[in-house]
Motif scaffolding. Structure first.
Motif, PDB file in Angstrom:
ATOM      1  N   LYS A   1     -51.286  48.391  14.650  1.00 31.57           N
ATOM      2  CA  LYS A   1     -52.295  47.305  15.301  1.00 31.57           C
ATOM      3  C   LYS A   1     -51.623  45.935  15.609  1.00 31.57           C
ATOM      4  CE  LYS A   1     -56.472  49.465  13.708  1.00 31.57           C
ATOM      5  NZ  LYS A   1     -57.398  49.893  12.916  1.00 31.57           N
ATOM      6  N   GLY A   2     -50.422  45.865  15.593  1.00 34.82           N
ATOM      7  CA  GLY A   2     -49.686  44.405  15.672  1.00 34.82           C
ATOM      8  C   GLY A   2     -50.153  43.791  16.803  1.00 34.82           C
ATOM      9  N   LEU A   3     -49.971  44.428  18.001  1.00 37.27           N
ATOM     10  CA  LEU A   3     -50.400  43.806  19.309  1.00 37.27           C
ATOM     11  C   LEU A   3     -51.723  43.393  19.414  1.00 37.27           C
ATOM     12  CD1 LEU A   3     -48.773  42.832  21.724  1.00 37.27           C
ATOM     13  CD2 LEU A   3     -49.344  44.972  22.976  1.00 37.27           C
ATOM     14  N   LYS A   4     -52.642  44.440  18.811  1.00 37.81           N
ATOM     15  CA  LYS A   4     -54.305  44.140  19.047  1.00 37.81           C
ATOM     16  C   LYS A   4     -54.412  42.922  18.056  1.00 37.81           C
ATOM     17  CE  LYS A   4     -58.447  46.314  18.395  1.00 37.81           C
ATOM     18  NZ  LYS A   4     -59.047  47.301  17.453  1.00 37.81           N
ATOM     19  N   ILE A   5     -53.925  42.808  16.892  1.00 35.28           N
ATOM     20  CA  ILE A   5     -54.200  41.783  16.137  1.00 35.28           C
ATOM     21  C   ILE A   5     -53.759  40.439  16.559  1.00 35.28           C
ATOM     22  CG2 ILE A   5     -53.425  40.752  14.071  1.00 35.28           C
ATOM     23  CD1 ILE A   5     -53.435  43.372  12.790  1.00 35.28           C
ATOM     24  N   TYR A   6     -52.587  40.534  17.221  1.00 29.45           N
ATOM     25  CA  TYR A   6     -52.055  39.220  17.772  1.00 29.45           C
ATOM     26  C   TYR A   6     -53.032  38.716  19.091  1.00 29.45           C
ATOM     27  CZ  TYR A   6     -49.570  35.581  20.509  1.00 29.45           C
ATOM     28  OH  TYR A   6     -49.383  34.380  21.327  1.00 29.45           O
ATOM     29  N   LYS A   7     -53.348  39.770  20.023  1.00 26.73           N
ATOM     30  CA  LYS A   7     -54.399  39.379  21.005  1.00 26.73           C
ATOM     31  C   LYS A   7     -55.532  39.101  20.762  1.00 26.73           C
ATOM     32  CE  LYS A   7     -51.830  40.293  24.827  1.00 26.73           C
ATOM     33  NZ  LYS A   7     -51.177  38.995  25.335  1.00 26.73           N
ATOM     34  N   SER A   8     -56.306  39.504  19.651  1.00 28.32           N
ATOM     35  CA  SER A   8     -57.608  39.214  19.334  1.00 28.32           C
ATOM     36  C   SER A   8     -57.940  38.178  18.336  1.00 28.32           C
ATOM     37  CB  SER A   8     -58.257  40.623  18.771  1.00 28.32           C
ATOM     38  OG  SER A   8     -57.626  41.178  17.535  1.00 28.32           O
TER      39      SER A   8
ATOM     40  N   PRO B   1     -49.754  38.851   9.088  1.00 31.38           N
ATOM     41  CA  PRO B   1     -49.639  40.028   8.557  1.00 31.38           C
ATOM     42  C   PRO B   1     -50.262  41.323   9.321  1.00 31.38           C
ATOM     43  CG  PRO B   1     -51.331  38.487   7.601  1.00 31.38           C
ATOM     44  CD  PRO B   1     -50.441  37.863   8.578  1.00 31.38           C
ATOM     45  N   ALA B   2     -49.401  42.181   9.661  1.00 33.27           N
ATOM     46  CA  ALA B   2     -49.957  43.541  10.553  1.00 33.27           C
ATOM     47  C   ALA B   2     -49.226  44.745  10.102  1.00 33.27           C
ATOM     48  CB  ALA B   2     -49.729  43.372  11.814  1.00 33.27           C
ATOM     49  N   GLY B   3     -48.442  44.603   8.832  1.00 27.13           N
ATOM     50  CA  GLY B   3     -47.558  45.589   8.385  1.00 27.13           C
ATOM     51  C   GLY B   3     -48.295  46.299   7.248  1.00 27.13           C
ATOM     52  N   THR B   4     -47.503  47.143   6.149  1.00 22.90           N
ATOM     53  CA  THR B   4     -47.968  47.804   5.354  1.00 22.90           C
ATOM     54  C   THR B   4     -48.157  46.964   4.004  1.00 22.90           C
ATOM     55  OG1 THR B   4     -46.681  49.625   6.185  1.00 22.90           O
ATOM     56  CG2 THR B   4     -47.831  50.133   4.093  1.00 22.90           C
ATOM     57  N   GLY B   5     -47.087  46.477   3.656  1.00 21.32           N
ATOM     58  CA  GLY B   5     -47.165  45.686   2.435  1.00 21.32           C
ATOM     59  C   GLY B   5     -47.599  44.237   2.474  1.00 21.32           C
ATOM     60  N   ASN B   6     -46.799  43.636   3.570  1.00 16.14           N
ATOM     61  CA  ASN B   6     -47.084  42.396   3.937  1.00 16.14           C
ATOM     62  C   ASN B   6     -47.025  41.215   2.548  1.00 16.14           C
ATOM     63  OD1 ASN B   6     -48.143  42.682   6.746  1.00 16.14           O
ATOM     64  ND2 ASN B   6     -49.894  43.714   5.484  1.00 16.14           N
ATOM     65  N   GLY B   7     -45.899  41.574   1.773  1.00 24.30           N
ATOM     66  CA  GLY B   7     -45.706  40.636   0.929  1.00 24.30           C
ATOM     67  C   GLY B   7     -45.319  39.217   1.129  1.00 24.30           C
ATOM     68  N   ILE B   8     -44.886  38.879   2.276  1.00 26.83           N
ATOM     69  CA  ILE B   8     -44.414  37.600   2.444  1.00 26.83           C
ATOM     70  C   ILE B   8     -45.749  36.944   2.768  1.00 26.83           C
ATOM     71  CG2 ILE B   8     -43.265  36.057   4.269  1.00 26.83           C
ATOM     72  CD1 ILE B   8     -41.155  38.303   4.503  1.00 26.83           C
ATOM     73  N   ALA B   9     -46.613  37.447   3.807  1.00 28.35           N
ATOM     74  CA  ALA B   9     -48.004  36.691   3.951  1.00 28.35           C
ATOM     75  C   ALA B   9     -48.634  36.279   2.835  1.00 28.35           C
ATOM     76  CB  ALA B   9     -48.803  37.770   4.984  1.00 28.35           C
ATOM     77  N   LYS B  10     -48.757  37.187   1.926  1.00 28.58           N
ATOM     78  CA  LYS B  10     -49.476  37.214   0.697  1.00 28.58           C
ATOM     79  C   LYS B  10     -48.988  35.989  -0.133  1.00 28.58           C
ATOM     80  CE  LYS B  10     -49.929  41.621  -0.510  1.00 28.58           C
ATOM     81  NZ  LYS B  10     -49.648  42.552  -1.321  1.00 28.58           N
ATOM     82  N   GLU B  11     -47.477  35.898  -0.048  1.00 27.76           N
ATOM     83  CA  GLU B  11     -47.012  34.688  -0.767  1.00 27.76           C
ATOM     84  C   GLU B  11     -47.232  33.285  -0.331  1.00 27.76           C
ATOM     85  OE1 GLU B  11     -45.014  34.894  -3.576  1.00 27.76           O
ATOM     86  OE2 GLU B  11     -43.727  32.958  -3.547  1.00 27.76           O
ATOM     87  N   PHE B  12     -47.189  33.427   1.209  1.00 27.59           N
ATOM     88  CA  PHE B  12     -47.184  32.270   1.894  1.00 27.59           C
ATOM     89  C   PHE B  12     -48.494  31.659   1.974  1.00 27.59           C
ATOM     90  CE2 PHE B  12     -42.686  32.984   1.583  1.00 27.59           C
ATOM     91  CZ  PHE B  12     -42.258  31.664   1.404  1.00 27.59           C
ATOM     92  N   PHE B  13     -49.695  32.569   2.364  1.00 27.95           N
ATOM     93  CA  PHE B  13     -50.638  32.181   3.033  1.00 27.95           C
ATOM     94  C   PHE B  13     -51.905  32.632   1.845  1.00 27.95           C
ATOM     95  CE2 PHE B  13     -48.750  33.264   6.932  1.00 27.95           C
ATOM     96  CZ  PHE B  13     -48.305  32.014   7.204  1.00 27.95           C
ATOM     97  N   GLY B  14     -51.372  33.258   0.839  1.00 27.50           N
ATOM     98  CA  GLY B  14     -52.378  33.643  -0.301  1.00 27.50           C
ATOM     99  C   GLY B  14     -53.524  34.746   0.003  1.00 27.50           C
TER     100      GLY B  14
END
Ligand SMILES: Nc1ncnc2c1ncn2[C@@H]1O[C@H](COP(=O)(O)OP(=O)(O)OP(=O)(O)O)[C@@H](O)[C@H]1O
Length: 490
Positions: A144-151, A236-249
């Motif tokens: 859903k990466g593209l959809k998440i980006y667009k919406s 974040p649009a992946g499965t684990g999204n470890g980086i997004a959780k680390e940097f945006f909480g």
């Protein structure tokens, strides 16, 4: 009705304290001041380059830092009056960012002038991105990466008047190839829509290009490496999204987009991993040798299972197999040792290296911390300058499952807890691993001994030894402003 006052730009004295000698100096700053209507009440509104202040009834009084303003747009324009809507970003709770707005009503010419001035001041905010390169992985997570980006993301960047160039990846490896030749001049930041894998690719492509352009020998572990000069933001649009959780909480794409607009970034420890005299990869999230590599290998073998492949691999390793242990020699340079630089000789450094020998089931690094909550703060003095290496000895399955469960859940790991006596955590700048009695490379055991999990992807070492060296601040990532920020809109 609002008064049709002329917009007044007047010289106003502000106190400014000189940082160097503590003396107080005066500086003249431009201030825009007017009377506009807020919720049908006439309010005195002031604007400096730093702050928009509304003086009115207690309910309406507020100060909004210009740095937090997302947009200022004149609407409902008529010949005489209009409405200036100011949208601003503020913090709610520990890590969430939200958009709020305030409507200022007044004479059309006054509102137009305020809109122009606000836009001008927003552009002056340091670090706020004006041009972003967006890379979308359409295949990450639930595709859903593209959809998440667009919406959810593009509308926020549009409001913030950020110029964007969007590239949608066409295949695995595309982002890395593109970054290894892409000129980044004129771009203020990179935004990646996907998971940790796309981040790993982009960082590897970009970092290799920077070193190549600067004539740096990337294969030499003693080379000083150049950092990526622009921040990276992870939507974040992946499965684990470890980086997004680390940097945006959190894993909320809107929060990530708002944090990127604010433009605050912080450095991230990165390892350069070397084997056979070559740079193998840059690792920004984790490294796993032994158990960590076995897990990635088994998961890769069952890629068709989607996200369930990790649960499958873990179950297979913990239930089906006997825990694999290897005779290892581990040398490491502790985090508190002075950082290695070009001028230091290899002999001088030898004194600072420490050695561990024994039968271990694995060794792994943690550069991203959100999944690891270690109770002892002495373990790593400076999160931005080193990383944690965990060495695991043979233990019972129950104990090992308990450890993995705690890591995944981000629970505190008490090192004095006898349950974790099989685990050794080291805060390091660098480490080397060497297998003492490698197996035949033609056997499955021999194959596994030559694999390394780098940021969740499996890599062939082509050897049974490797070296990893921490490179503080090689990449920096957009992150949420700290929760105790005093300048937040009040
Ligand atoms: N267009 C594409 N088609 C197929 N694979 C792609 C494409 N673009 C990138 N990839 C690959 O997809 C892999 C996984 O991507 P990504 O990390 O973004 O998602 P994820 O694995 O679902 O999330 P996470 O890593 O957070 O668990 C990357 O290693 C990358 O090489």
């Amino acid at each position: 009705m609002a008064t049709a006052l002329e917009v007044s730009l007047e010289g106003t004295d502000f106190l400014e304290i000189s940082q160097s000698d503590g003396t107080v100096s005066h500086k003249t700053a431009a201030k825009l001041e007017d009377i506009l209507e807020v919720e049908k009440t006439k309010c005195n509104i002031e604007l400096t380059k730093e702050i928009l202040t509304i003086h009115g009834t207690k309910k309406l009084c507020r100060s909004i830092p210009v740095a937090s303003i997302l947009s200022a747009v004149c609407r409902d324009k008529s010949n005489t009056t209009s409405q200036l809507t100011v949208q601003y970003i503020h913090k709610t709770g520990k890590s969430n960012l939200k958009i709020s707005s305030i409507c200022l009503k007044g004479d059309t010419s006054v509102c137009n002038a305020w809109e122009t001035k606000l836009q001008e001041y927003i552009k002056l905010v340091p670090h706020r991105p004006q041009r972003l390169l967006i890379i979308v992985n359409p295949e990450s997570g639930k595709r859903k990466g593209l959809k998440i980006y667009k919406s959810q993301v593009e509308p926020i960047f549009k409001l913030a008047r950020i110029e964007t160039e969007v590239v949608v990846t066409e295949r695995a490896g595309h982002a890395e190839e593109m970054m290894s030749s892409r000129d980044l001049s004129g771009i203020d930041g990179l935004v990646l829509v996907g998971g940790d894998g796309i981040f790993h690719e982009v960082a590897n492509g970009a970092l290799r290009k920077i070193q190549k352009d600067s004539g740096i020998d990337i294969d030499n572990t003693y080379s000083s490496m150049k950092p990526l000069m622009i921040p990276v933001g992870m939507i974040p649009a992946g499965t684990g999204n470890g980086i997004a959780k680390e940097f945006f909480g959190c894993k909320d794409p809107e929060v990530a987009a708002l944090a990127i607009v604010l433009g605050q970034s912080k450095p991230q420890s990165t390892f350069s991993v070397h084997a056979n005299g070559k740079l193998l990869r840059y690792s920004i999230i984790l490294l796993g040798y032994g158990f960590g590599a076995d897990l990635a290998y088994e998961a890769e073998e069952r890629r068709h299972l989607g996200t369930a492949r990790y649960a499958y691999a873990l179950t297979k390793l913990l239930v089906g197999n006997k825990q694999r242990c290897m005779d290892m020699e581990i040398e490491y340079l502790p985090e508190e040792s002075p950082l290695v630089n070009k001028s230091e000789s290899k002999d001088r450094l030898k004194e600072d290296w420490k050695k561990l020998e024994g039968r271990f089931s694995g060794i792994g690094t943690f550069c991203i911390w959100n999944n690891l909550n270690i109770s002892d703060p002495r373990i790593l003095h400076n999160k931005d300058k080193g990383a944690i290496v965990a060495v695991t000895k043979y233990t019972s399955r129950i104990q090992f499952i308990n450890f993995l469960y705690r890591v995944v859940k981000g629970q505190v790991i008490e090192l004095i807890d006898p349950d974790f006596s099989y685990l050794k955590l080291l805060a390091v700048h660098s480490f080397r691993v060497r297998l003492k009695s490698p197996s035949d490379p033609e056997t499955k055991e021999g194959l596994l001994e030559r694999l390394l999990n780098v940021d969740g992807e499996i890599h062939h070492l082509g050897a049974t030894e490797f070296e990893a060296r921490c490179r503080p601040g090689l990449v920096q990532l957009y992150h949420c402003i700290p929760s105790d920020d005093k300048k937040g809109a009040s």
